[in-house]
Design an enzyme around this catalytic site. Structure first.
Site, PDB file in Angstrom:
ATOM      1  N   ARG A  61     -51.941  76.159 -38.938  1.00  0.00           N
ATOM      2  CA  ARG A  61     -52.108  75.729 -40.331  1.00  0.00           C
ATOM      3  C   ARG A  61     -51.005  76.461 -41.226  1.00  0.00           C
ATOM      4  NH1 ARG A  61     -58.120  76.499 -41.861  1.00  0.00           N
ATOM      5  NH2 ARG A  61     -57.875  78.361 -40.564  1.00  0.00           N
ATOM      6  N   LYS A 167     -64.160  77.601 -24.192  1.00  0.00           N
ATOM      7  CA  LYS A 167     -65.462  77.861 -24.581  1.00  0.00           C
ATOM      8  C   LYS A 167     -65.784  78.172 -25.935  1.00  0.00           C
ATOM      9  CE  LYS A 167     -67.455  82.634 -23.879  1.00  0.00           C
ATOM     10  NZ  LYS A 167     -68.385  82.423 -24.657  1.00  0.00           N
ATOM     11  N   ASP A 196     -63.088  79.389 -18.247  1.00  0.00           N
ATOM     12  CA  ASP A 196     -63.988  80.361 -18.162  1.00  0.00           C
ATOM     13  C   ASP A 196     -63.351  81.488 -17.806  1.00  0.00           C
ATOM     14  OD1 ASP A 196     -65.875  82.081 -17.901  1.00  0.00           O
ATOM     15  OD2 ASP A 196     -67.211  80.530 -17.389  1.00  0.00           O
ATOM     16  N   HIS A 197     -62.944  82.674 -18.897  1.00  0.00           N
ATOM     17  CA  HIS A 197     -62.081  83.490 -18.405  1.00  0.00           C
ATOM     18  C   HIS A 197     -62.642  84.840 -17.397  1.00  0.00           C
ATOM     19  CE1 HIS A 197     -64.119  85.755 -21.483  1.00  0.00           C
ATOM     20  NE2 HIS A 197     -63.806  86.699 -21.028  1.00  0.00           N
ATOM     21  N   LYS A 201     -60.851  86.420 -13.182  1.00  0.00           N
ATOM     22  CA  LYS A 201     -60.977  88.030 -12.630  1.00  0.00           C
ATOM     23  C   LYS A 201     -60.843  87.970 -11.003  1.00  0.00           C
ATOM     24  CE  LYS A 201     -63.993  89.534 -16.800  1.00  0.00           C
ATOM     25  NZ  LYS A 201     -62.967  90.473 -17.166  1.00  0.00           N
ATOM     26  N   ASP A 254     -73.715  82.632 -25.759  1.00  0.00           N
ATOM     27  CA  ASP A 254     -72.317  83.188 -25.367  1.00  0.00           C
ATOM     28  C   ASP A 254     -71.944  83.405 -24.163  1.00  0.00           C
ATOM     29  OD1 ASP A 254     -70.106  84.499 -26.689  1.00  0.00           O
ATOM     30  OD2 ASP A 254     -71.178  86.310 -26.473  1.00  0.00           O
ATOM     31  N   HIS A 259     -70.507  81.803 -18.345  1.00  0.00           N
ATOM     32  CA  HIS A 259     -70.049  83.002 -17.590  1.00  0.00           C
ATOM     33  C   HIS A 259     -71.064  83.275 -16.515  1.00  0.00           C
ATOM     34  CE1 HIS A 259     -66.902  83.371 -20.268  1.00  0.00           C
ATOM     35  NE2 HIS A 259     -67.591  84.279 -20.914  1.00  0.00           N
ATOM     36  N   LYS A 360     -70.706  99.566 -20.960  1.00  0.00           N
ATOM     37  CA  LYS A 360     -70.159  98.078 -20.766  1.00  0.00           C
ATOM     38  C   LYS A 360     -70.056  98.334 -19.151  1.00  0.00           C
ATOM     39  CE  LYS A 360     -65.839  95.895 -21.583  1.00  0.00           C
ATOM     40  NZ  LYS A 360     -66.277  94.741 -22.274  1.00  0.00           N
TER      41      LYS A 360
END
Length: 503
Positions: A61, A167, A196-197, A201, A254, A259, A360
């Site tokens: 935009r 997604k 789907d990232h 991997k 999410d 995933h 993580k």
């Protein structure tokens, strides 16, 4: 004369040729484009993986010229690339960048886009393949595809046309079915690349090699030897500035619906006849069809409260910026599923994901059945623990196997030890970012790591009943402190003698 030996570690890393391509990014000034897509394109250029003829058109935009957008792209690559950009490579890449401004509902935008695509073809004297990457809010997916069809951009007599869609692919089953219907009214399924990232991997892809290329694992990959499986996707961060998206989504939509169910299907699928895209996806769909929606007592949802995370005080979810005071959105979910087929019947598969957890980590832990031997229970011995096979995606990509080993000394005392394979040390190189692999696959037309329409629908058929139950208010919302492993209620869905791996 000295003979230079080939490095065996690079064998098989050669790249397949890619047809000259023009990549169009809708939402080219957005967060995803700047943090992931533009750096991925640069790194492909750095490695010589892009086709000899490559052009980039951004559509967004904001009003700006080609040169102004090149400056935006340069800054994004310098800030987010996994390697320091080489000025010569970057300059050459940016030469072939154009910008089209306007909103996605305006016909003139698509006419100007058509002109830019035509100019690239005319200047080079060839028809470039077209890839339209929809890095936009989901509400624009169907609109953009319809406009591509209206302006005859959805096909080309001399080139391939593909559309990459981010997604989330719908927020409920009915919405996903409607979106698939709208897309397929313009495009053929072979043209649609639902990204789907996680599937980009290296460790996720290595799951197939690990299972099917090693005779020591395939014979035990079934209910006779495997006790249970845990798939974990934990984050130590909160929601940041994503409140508007996250509060409408929650942990189940999410991460679990896409995933984590993809990881489950790759872990449990039967060996395909070939590693052709449709052969692999056929086997994944069979797994998803064998999974029944979980019973209410096999699902736990929770929301984080204040606590200590990343070494400092963290606010609770309800105190995050722009989160409604009465939000019932889950920031954590765990569930017990079962794949009801010959290979997996009776093996619990636990999925859990959450924000503001202790650390993580994304991993799959396969726990084998314990050995029936009591001879090793000497004083000072940890005892024989069940063997575990851990496939780690974050933070360190690799595979580890826990074995029982004798502690040095005169007595037979046993404790678990790990055998580890790490990508960085074994292949002497950094794993490429997931988006690098997926963008390259889209340019090659290889859909193996992309989600097919029947996969999306099968995933929603597992998740939709859970959302329906929550909407009725049947299920309580537990809490857990920020920086903790999650809610205590998660232990209730575990079978006897099974426990969660530490986060």
């Amino acid at each position: 004369m000295a003979v230079t030996e080939e490095n065996p570690l690079v064998e098989g890393l050669e790249r397949l040729p890619v047809h000259p391509t023009t990549l169009v990014i809708f939402g080219g000034t957005g967060d995803l484009a700047q943090r992931k897509l533009l750096p991925a394109i640069y790194n492909l250029a750095h490695e010589g993986a892009l086709p000899e003829g490559f052009n980039l058109i951004a559509v967004s935009r904001s009003e700006m010229s080609d040169d102004e957008y090149r400056k935006v792209a340069r800054e994004a690559i310098q800030q987010h690339s996994r390697r320091k950009p080489d000025e010569q490579v970057l300059e050459k890449l940016l030469e072939h960048v154009r910008y089209v401004s306007g909103t996605f509902d305006v016909d003139d935008v698509f006419e100007r886009l058509k002109d830019e695509l035509g100019k690239f073809d005319e200047d080079a004297g060839i028809a470039f393949n077209r890839i339209f990457y929809l890095s936009t809010a989901p509400k624009f997916f169907a609109l953009i595809v319809k406009k591509l069809g209206d302006h005859k951009l959805h096909k080309h007599d001399e080139a391939d046309v593909r559309v990459v869609i981010e997604k989330p692919f719908g927020t409920r089953l009915e919405e996903a079915l409607d979106l698939n219907k709208e897309l397929l009214s313009v495009l053929h399924e072979s043209q649609i690349f639902r990204i789907d990232h996680y599937l980009g991997k290296e460790t996720v892809q290595n799951m197939l090699a690990f299972r099917f290329a090693n005779g020591m694992f395939e014979p035990i990959w079934n209910r006779n030897f495997i006790d249970y499986v845990q798939i974990t996707a934990a984050e130590d961060l909160g929601i940041g500035r994503r409140a508007e998206y996250y509060d409408a989504s929650g942990a189940l939509r999410d991460l679990v619906q896409n995933h984590m169910l993809q990881l489950l299907s790759l872990l449990c699928m039967e060996p395909p006849v070939t590693f052709d895209a449709d052969e692999v996806r056929d086997e994944k769909v069979k797994v998803l069809h064998a999974v029944e929606p979980p019973a209410p007592d096999a699902v736990v949802r929770a929301q984080y409260t204040s606590g200590m995370a990343e070494g400092k005080e963290a606010v609770g979810y309800l105190d995050e910026e722009n989160v409604p005071d009465d939000s019932q959105t889950e920031t954590y979910v765990s569930l017990r599923l079962e794949v009801d087929n010959w290979r997996w019947a009776g093996v619990p598969i636990y999925l859990r994901t959450g924000k503001r957890l202790a650390r993580k980590v994304t991993e799959i832990a396969v726990t084998l059945k314990p050995v029936p031997h009591l001879a090793f229970q000497a004083d000072g011995s940890v005892g024989v623990q069940p063997n575990q096979i851990i496939l780690a995606m974050q933070p360190n990509e690799g595979v580890s196997i826990s074995l029982g080993a004798k502690i040095p000394g005169s007595r037979m005392r046993i404790r678990p030890v790990n055998m580890e394979f790490l990508y960085g040390t074994s292949f002497l190189s950094q794993s490429p970012e997931a988006y690098e692999r997926l963008i390259l696959d889209a340019m090659r037309g290889d859909a193996t790591l992309f989600t097919r329409n029947d996969e999306v629908e099968a995933q929603w058929r597992i998740i939709d009943p859970i959302l329906e139950s929550w909407e009725k208010g049947d299920e309580p919302l537990a809490t857990y402190p920020a920086g903790s492993p999650g809610p205590q209620e998660a232990d209730e869905i575990l079978a006897p003698n099974q426990r969660w791996r530490a986060i």
